[in-house]
Write a protein that holds these residues in place. Structure first.
Motif, mmCIF file in Angstrom:
data_model
loop_
_atom_site.group_PDB
_atom_site.id
_atom_site.type_symbol
_atom_site.label_atom_id
_atom_site.label_comp_id
_atom_site.label_asym_id
_atom_site.label_seq_id
_atom_site.Cartn_x
_atom_site.Cartn_y
_atom_site.Cartn_z
ATOM 1 N N LEU A 1 0.801 -1.228 0.000
ATOM 2 C CA LEU A 1 0.000 0.000 0.000
ATOM 3 C C LEU A 1 0.831 1.274 0.000
ATOM 4 C CD1 LEU A 1 -2.869 -0.998 2.464
ATOM 5 C CD2 LEU A 1 -2.799 -1.172 -0.030
ATOM 6 N N GLY A 2 2.124 1.156 -0.069
ATOM 7 C CA GLY A 2 2.961 2.346 -0.165
ATOM 8 C C GLY A 2 3.489 2.822 1.176
ATOM 9 N N ASP A 3 4.559 3.607 1.123
ATOM 10 C CA ASP A 3 5.242 4.058 2.334
ATOM 11 C C ASP A 3 4.411 5.052 3.136
ATOM 12 O OD1 ASP A 3 7.440 2.493 1.675
ATOM 13 O OD2 ASP A 3 8.373 4.082 0.494
ATOM 14 N N LEU A 4 3.672 5.944 2.462
ATOM 15 C CA LEU A 4 2.885 6.947 3.173
ATOM 16 C C LEU A 4 1.762 6.303 3.974
ATOM 17 C CD1 LEU A 4 2.265 9.876 3.828
ATOM 18 C CD2 LEU A 4 0.883 9.991 1.730
ATOM 19 N N VAL A 5 1.049 5.361 3.374
ATOM 20 C CA VAL A 5 -0.028 4.663 4.076
ATOM 21 C C VAL A 5 0.534 3.896 5.273
ATOM 22 C CG1 VAL A 5 -1.811 2.885 3.886
ATOM 23 C CG2 VAL A 5 -1.445 4.485 2.001
ATOM 24 N N CYS A 6 1.691 3.297 5.104
ATOM 25 C CA CYS A 6 2.354 2.582 6.193
ATOM 26 C C CYS A 6 2.594 3.516 7.377
ATOM 27 C CB CYS A 6 3.678 1.986 5.706
ATOM 28 S SG CYS A 6 4.764 1.391 7.023
ATOM 29 N N THR A 7 3.180 4.681 7.102
ATOM 30 C CA THR A 7 3.493 5.634 8.168
ATOM 31 C C THR A 7 2.224 6.163 8.831
ATOM 32 O OG1 THR A 7 5.488 6.298 6.960
ATOM 33 C CG2 THR A 7 4.719 7.764 8.700
ATOM 34 N N LEU A 8 1.192 6.460 8.032
ATOM 35 C CA LEU A 8 -0.056 6.976 8.591
ATOM 36 C C LEU A 8 -0.740 5.932 9.469
ATOM 37 C CD1 LEU A 8 -1.536 8.925 5.540
ATOM 38 C CD2 LEU A 8 -0.485 9.873 7.603
ATOM 39 N N CYS A 9 -0.667 4.672 9.080
ATOM 40 C CA CYS A 9 -1.260 3.611 9.899
ATOM 41 C C CYS A 9 -0.566 3.523 11.250
ATOM 42 C CB CYS A 9 -1.174 2.271 9.170
ATOM 43 S SG CYS A 9 -2.336 2.085 7.802
ATOM 44 N N ALA B 1 -1.857 13.445 22.463
ATOM 45 C CA ALA B 1 -1.545 12.213 21.734
ATOM 46 C C ALA B 1 -1.186 12.507 20.281
ATOM 47 C CB ALA B 1 -2.734 11.247 21.806
ATOM 48 N N VAL B 2 -1.938 13.432 19.654
ATOM 49 C CA VAL B 2 -1.658 13.786 18.256
ATOM 50 C C VAL B 2 -0.323 14.522 18.148
ATOM 51 C CG1 VAL B 2 -2.410 15.181 16.293
ATOM 52 C CG2 VAL B 2 -4.089 13.859 17.595
ATOM 53 N N PHE B 3 -0.131 15.556 18.965
ATOM 54 C CA PHE B 3 1.093 16.352 18.903
ATOM 55 C C PHE B 3 2.318 15.506 19.196
ATOM 56 C CE2 PHE B 3 4.352 18.792 21.146
ATOM 57 C CZ PHE B 3 4.669 19.749 20.189
ATOM 58 N N TYR B 4 2.242 14.706 20.251
ATOM 59 C CA TYR B 4 3.387 13.888 20.671
ATOM 60 C C TYR B 4 3.816 12.924 19.573
ATOM 61 C CZ TYR B 4 5.736 9.992 23.051
ATOM 62 O OH TYR B 4 6.603 8.994 23.385
ATOM 63 N N ASN B 5 2.857 12.227 18.981
ATOM 64 C CA ASN B 5 3.203 11.202 17.998
ATOM 65 C C ASN B 5 3.594 11.805 16.651
ATOM 66 O OD1 ASN B 5 2.689 8.408 19.255
ATOM 67 N ND2 ASN B 5 0.880 9.565 19.865
ATOM 68 N N VAL B 6 2.998 12.938 16.266
ATOM 69 C CA VAL B 6 3.450 13.616 15.053
ATOM 70 C C VAL B 6 4.887 14.085 15.222
ATOM 71 C CG1 VAL B 6 3.143 15.692 13.632
ATOM 72 C CG2 VAL B 6 1.163 14.309 14.262
ATOM 73 N N PHE B 7 5.213 14.591 16.417
ATOM 74 C CA PHE B 7 6.580 15.045 16.695
ATOM 75 C C PHE B 7 7.576 13.893 16.593
ATOM 76 C CE2 PHE B 7 9.995 15.628 19.831
ATOM 77 C CZ PHE B 7 10.584 16.778 19.331
ATOM 78 N N PHE B 8 7.258 12.753 17.204
ATOM 79 C CA PHE B 8 8.202 11.644 17.217
ATOM 80 C C PHE B 8 8.230 10.865 15.903
ATOM 81 C CE2 PHE B 8 8.303 12.333 21.766
ATOM 82 C CZ PHE B 8 9.631 12.049 22.067
ATOM 83 N N LEU B 9 7.225 11.029 15.084
ATOM 84 C CA LEU B 9 7.238 10.371 13.775
ATOM 85 C C LEU B 9 7.508 11.377 12.654
ATOM 86 C CD1 LEU B 9 4.216 7.886 14.059
ATOM 87 C CD2 LEU B 9 6.652 7.370 14.217
ATOM 88 N N TYR B 10 8.017 12.547 13.015
ATOM 89 C CA TYR B 10 8.200 13.611 12.028
ATOM 90 C C TYR B 10 9.099 13.169 10.876
ATOM 91 C CZ TYR B 10 9.432 18.075 9.918
ATOM 92 O OH TYR B 10 9.633 19.092 9.021
ATOM 93 N N ASP B 11 10.222 12.529 11.175
ATOM 94 C CA ASP B 11 11.134 12.071 10.116
ATOM 95 C C ASP B 11 10.448 11.072 9.198
ATOM 96 O OD1 ASP B 11 13.193 13.669 10.917
ATOM 97 O OD2 ASP B 11 14.221 12.118 12.078
ATOM 98 N N ASN B 12 9.629 10.205 9.773
ATOM 99 C CA ASN B 12 8.913 9.216 8.965
ATOM 100 C C ASN B 12 7.848 9.865 8.096
ATOM 101 O OD1 ASN B 12 9.859 6.432 10.320
ATOM 102 N ND2 ASN B 12 9.522 7.932 11.942
ATOM 103 N N LEU B 13 7.171 10.905 8.631
ATOM 104 C CA LEU B 13 6.149 11.611 7.861
ATOM 105 C C LEU B 13 6.775 12.486 6.778
ATOM 106 C CD1 LEU B 13 3.819 12.628 10.820
ATOM 107 C CD2 LEU B 13 3.262 11.000 9.012
ATOM 108 N N LYS B 14 7.921 13.076 7.095
ATOM 109 C CA LYS B 14 8.601 13.947 6.135
ATOM 110 C C LYS B 14 9.129 13.151 4.951
ATOM 111 C CE LYS B 14 12.254 17.454 5.897
ATOM 112 N NZ LYS B 14 13.337 18.139 6.675
ATOM 113 N N GLN B 15 9.633 11.969 5.236
ATOM 114 C CA GLN B 15 10.177 11.120 4.174
ATOM 115 C C GLN B 15 9.720 9.684 4.404
ATOM 116 O OE1 GLN B 15 14.409 11.505 3.655
ATOM 117 N NE2 GLN B 15 14.519 9.877 2.113
#
Length: 327
Positions: free
Chosen positions: A96-104, A156-170
């Motif tokens: 399903l692609g890298d973006l869907v993986c990270t969002l899940c 919960a949203v802020f914390y996890n977006v912050f810690f997954l920032y590198d994964n979301l960015k790339q």
């Protein structure tokens, strides 16, 4: 015609960078699909009943039930979205692609974090109710609990977006080959905020709650025959609070039993291989908690059984059904 080597790759057209398929025995794969699919459907259905019950019936609009509502929303999302994600992870390849993986993973972590913080809030609620009963209704109000729930989900949203920032960015940055679904987080910091701090707070608060509850129960038993009618009402109210503390204590205990093994593996210094049987077991225990919570409500709370009966028989569609007496 495909060669044997190409047949073993997730993306045969990418010979040098494609992941190899890790195919499970058919019987094992079928068993995993059936179990996880059943838990997923049951979790979504049961938690939807909790959400409808607390949202619809006005008698259930209490501070404690608002916390249970927040927990039910998190559990409902686990069953509706995240358990199917775990089923997809059991497949030989991620397609399903890298973006869907990270969002899940992001949605999964947000739900787990919100559940943990909500459990802390439930422990605080019971701590105030048992240890400071006279101040409970002034300190714990519906508006304050609503603000705490919003802050819980916002954190919960802020914390996890912050810690997954590198994964979301790339997305896919940490994949070793095409066909993987792997992310990277700051392990020690995540364990501190997602596990050690909330678990410690829950345990400390409930140890205090049960210490006070035991002493109050003993005091009530020793004076039950000499109380006046006025004090009898106080004793009855206090018994109700103690019963609520015990019921919610079971919910918290089951949460800890399902939640702790996943993080204890990391604290022991071992790594869980994505897609391995041990990883599936740990994650399944974490997600199964979402299915167990409504079952515990049905066992401990008569109001939940009554509300489910009204929902299933469609009596909630009648005018003024929200005013029904279910307590």
């Amino acid at each position: 015609m495909q060669t044997l080597e190409e047949a073993e790759l997730c993306f045969p057209q990418l010979l040098n960078i494609s992941c190899k398929k890790h195919i499970r025995p058919q019987a094992e794969a079928m068993f995993i699909y059936v179990v996880l699919s059943s838990i997923s459907l049951l979790t979504a259905a049961l938690n939807l009943l909790v959400i409808i019950s607390i949202s619809h019936f006005r008698q259930l609009h209490t501070p404690t039930n608002l916390l249970l509502l927040s927990l039910a929303v998190s559990d409902f999302l686990q069953g509706l979205l995240l358990m199917p994600f775990q089923i997809l992870l059991t497949e030989p390849c991620w397609l399903l692609g890298d973006l869907v993986c990270t969002l899940c993973y992001l949605i999964n972590f947000i739900n787990v974090s919100s559940s943990a913080v909500t459990m802390v809030l439930i422990s605080v609620d019971r701590y105030v109710a048992i240890c400071y009963p006279l101040q409970y209704h002034t300190k714990i109000t519906t508006n304050r609990v609503q603000i705490c729930v919003y802050l819980c989900w916002g954190f919960a949203v802020f914390y996890n977006v912050f810690f997954l920032y590198d994964n979301l960015k790339q997305p896919g940055k940490f994949n070793s080959c095409y066909g993987e679904c792997v992310i990277n987080i700051i392990g020690a910091v995540d364990i501190l905020f997602s596990f050690i701090i909330p678990i410690s707070a829950i345990i400390i608060l409930y140890m205090r709650v049960f210490a006070v509850a035991v002493s109050q129960a003993r005091a009530m038993r020793s004076h039950i025959r000499t109380v006046t009618l006025q004090r009898s009402a106080t004793v009855t109210a206090r018994k109700s609070e103690l019963k609520a503390a015990r019921s919610l204590g079971v919910v918290v205990a089951v949460f800890l039993m399902c939640y702790c093994p996943f993080y204890c593996v990391y604290l022991s210094g071992n790594d869980l291989v994505i897609g391995s049987s041990s990883q599936l077991l740990m994650v399944s225990m974490l997600l199964t908690n979402s299915c167990l919570n409504p079952v515990l409500y049905a066992f401990f709370y008569p109001w939940f059984r009554k509300s489910v009966k009204l929902i299933v028989t469609l009596e909630i569609l009648q005018p003024h059904s929200c005013e029904a007496n279910i307590l």
